[in-house]
Every structure is written in C-alpha cells, then in structure tokens.
Motif scaffolding. Sequence first.
Motif, PDB file in Angstrom:
ATOM      1  N   ASN A  35       1.043  -0.905  -0.133  1.00  0.00           N
ATOM      2  CA  ASN A  35      -0.075   0.037   0.033  1.00  0.00           C
ATOM      3  C   ASN A  35       0.733   1.360  -0.013  1.00  0.00           C
ATOM      4  O   ASN A  35       1.331   1.492   1.518  1.00  0.00           O
ATOM      5  N   ASN A  36       1.149   1.752  -1.400  1.00  0.00           N
ATOM      6  CA  ASN A  36       1.796   3.235  -1.249  1.00  0.00           C
ATOM      7  C   ASN A  36       1.102   4.275  -0.382  1.00  0.00           C
ATOM      8  O   ASN A  36      -0.248   4.029  -0.836  1.00  0.00           O
ATOM      9  N   PRO A  37       1.548   5.270   0.255  1.00  0.00           N
ATOM     10  CA  PRO A  37       1.019   6.227   0.634  1.00  0.00           C
ATOM     11  C   PRO A  37       0.724   6.966  -0.060  1.00  0.00           C
ATOM     12  O   PRO A  37       1.540   7.291  -0.870  1.00  0.00           O
ATOM     13  N   MET A  38      -0.854   7.869   0.137  1.00  0.00           N
ATOM     14  CA  MET A  38      -1.243   8.808  -0.917  1.00  0.00           C
ATOM     15  C   MET A  38      -0.751  10.412   0.052  1.00  0.00           C
ATOM     16  O   MET A  38      -1.370   9.935   0.665  1.00  0.00           O
ATOM     17  N   THR A  39      -1.751  11.017  -0.421  1.00  0.00           N
ATOM     18  CA  THR A  39      -1.356  12.408  -0.541  1.00  0.00           C
ATOM     19  C   THR A  39      -2.929  12.376  -0.318  1.00  0.00           C
ATOM     20  O   THR A  39      -3.821  12.525  -0.657  1.00  0.00           O
ATOM     21  N   LYS A  40      -2.807  12.670   1.144  1.00  0.00           N
ATOM     22  CA  LYS A  40      -4.288  13.091   2.287  1.00  0.00           C
ATOM     23  C   LYS A  40      -5.027  14.702   0.439  1.00  0.00           C
ATOM     24  O   LYS A  40      -4.199  15.611   0.599  1.00  0.00           O
ATOM     25  N   PRO A  41      -6.829  14.229   0.100  1.00  0.00           N
ATOM     26  CA  PRO A  41      -6.805  15.321  -0.248  1.00  0.00           C
ATOM     27  C   PRO A  41      -6.791  16.885   0.306  1.00  0.00           C
ATOM     28  O   PRO A  41      -6.950  16.041   2.158  1.00  0.00           O
ATOM     29  N   ALA A  42      -6.882  17.569   0.019  1.00  0.00           N
ATOM     30  CA  ALA A  42      -7.146  18.747   0.974  1.00  0.00           C
ATOM     31  C   ALA A  42      -8.421  19.060   1.373  1.00  0.00           C
ATOM     32  O   ALA A  42      -9.776  18.938   0.756  1.00  0.00           O
ATOM     33  N   THR A  43      -9.098  19.086   3.034  1.00  0.00           N
ATOM     34  CA  THR A  43     -10.108  19.910   3.231  1.00  0.00           C
ATOM     35  C   THR A  43     -10.516  20.465   3.561  1.00  0.00           C
ATOM     36  O   THR A  43     -10.195  22.057   3.371  1.00  0.00           O
ATOM     37  N   THR A  44     -12.147  21.045   3.407  1.00  0.00           N
ATOM     38  CA  THR A  44     -12.881  21.772   2.664  1.00  0.00           C
ATOM     39  C   THR A  44     -13.511  22.773   4.040  1.00  0.00           C
ATOM     40  O   THR A  44     -13.069  21.862   5.137  1.00  0.00           O
ATOM     41  N   LYS A  45     -12.872  23.864   4.561  1.00  0.00           N
ATOM     42  CA  LYS A  45     -12.927  24.415   6.067  1.00  0.00           C
ATOM     43  C   LYS A  45     -14.817  24.209   6.446  1.00  0.00           C
ATOM     44  O   LYS A  45     -15.171  24.923   5.357  1.00  0.00           O
ATOM     45  N   PRO A  46     -15.062  23.870   8.308  1.00  0.00           N
ATOM     46  CA  PRO A  46     -16.804  23.111   7.822  1.00  0.00           C
ATOM     47  C   PRO A  46     -16.771  24.435   8.062  1.00  0.00           C
ATOM     48  O   PRO A  46     -16.670  25.287   8.837  1.00  0.00           O
ATOM     49  N   THR A  47     -18.756  24.917   8.217  1.00  0.00           N
ATOM     50  CA  THR A  47     -19.667  26.225   8.725  1.00  0.00           C
ATOM     51  C   THR A  47     -19.697  25.794   9.693  1.00  0.00           C
ATOM     52  O   THR A  47     -19.724  25.178  10.337  1.00  0.00           O
ATOM     53  N   PRO A  48     -19.583  27.172  11.026  1.00  0.00           N
ATOM     54  CA  PRO A  48     -19.960  26.980  11.369  1.00  0.00           C
ATOM     55  C   PRO A  48     -21.073  26.879  12.047  1.00  0.00           C
ATOM     56  O   PRO A  48     -22.189  26.874  11.062  1.00  0.00           O
ATOM     57  N   TRP A  49     -21.389  26.413  13.418  1.00  0.00           N
ATOM     58  CA  TRP A  49     -22.513  26.543  14.099  1.00  0.00           C
ATOM     59  C   TRP A  49     -23.304  27.143  14.125  1.00  0.00           C
ATOM     60  O   TRP A  49     -22.901  28.480  14.798  1.00  0.00           O
ATOM     61  N   THR A  50     -24.481  26.752  13.848  1.00  0.00           N
ATOM     62  CA  THR A  50     -25.137  28.499  14.370  1.00  0.00           C
ATOM     63  C   THR A  50     -26.390  28.300  15.747  1.00  0.00           C
ATOM     64  O   THR A  50     -27.269  27.089  15.516  1.00  0.00           O
ATOM     65  N   TRP A  51     -26.266  28.901  16.092  1.00  0.00           N
ATOM     66  CA  TRP A  51     -26.308  28.293  18.012  1.00  0.00           C
ATOM     67  C   TRP A  51     -27.862  28.954  17.954  1.00  0.00           C
ATOM     68  O   TRP A  51     -28.184  30.697  17.230  1.00  0.00           O
ATOM     69  N   PRO A  52     -28.862  28.205  18.402  1.00  0.00           N
ATOM     70  CA  PRO A  52     -30.369  29.086  18.781  1.00  0.00           C
ATOM     71  C   PRO A  52     -29.970  30.086  19.287  1.00  0.00           C
ATOM     72  O   PRO A  52     -31.688  31.295  19.349  1.00  0.00           O
ATOM     73  N   TRP A  53     -29.388  30.027  20.113  1.00  0.00           N
ATOM     74  CA  TRP A  53     -29.510  30.902  21.737  1.00  0.00           C
ATOM     75  C   TRP A  53     -28.615  32.483  21.761  1.00  0.00           C
ATOM     76  O   TRP A  53     -28.711  33.476  21.795  1.00  0.00           O
ATOM     77  N   THR A  54     -28.130  32.679  20.201  1.00  0.00           N
ATOM     78  CA  THR A  54     -27.631  33.957  20.313  1.00  0.00           C
ATOM     79  C   THR A  54     -28.143  35.062  19.384  1.00  0.00           C
ATOM     80  O   THR A  54     -29.244  34.270  18.522  1.00  0.00           O
TER      81      THR A  54
END
Length: 54
Positions: A35-54
């Motif tokens: 198993n040759n090592p693979m380059t890790k794909p670029a991860t996208t930044k997750p969207t922030p959680w919208t809190w209901p009390w703010t």
Amino acid sequence: MPQLNPNPWFTIMLMTWFTYSFLIQPKLLSFTPTNNPMTKPATTKPTPWTWPWT
C-alpha cells in the motif's frame, strides 16, 4: 544472585542483536510495501454551527 552475573546473558543479547541487525533486518527492508502512501486530499473548512440562543 544470578541476575548480577552478566556473563552468559550479555553474550546472548549481543548475538541476538547482531543476528537481527545484519541478517534479518536487511531482508525485511528489501520488501516493497503493498500500500503506497497517498497524499491526503485538501479538506474544506466546515461551516460554523449556528446556535439558536445567539
């Protein structure tokens, strides 16, 4: 006390390490990995959680 007498055990330990270092290790390192090592794909930044009390 036999634990303090390194006469037989030190020789056995050295012979074991020499056997591993010069005979077994080169044979193990000559194998190619399946198993040759693979380059890790670029991860996208997750969207922030919208809190209901703010």
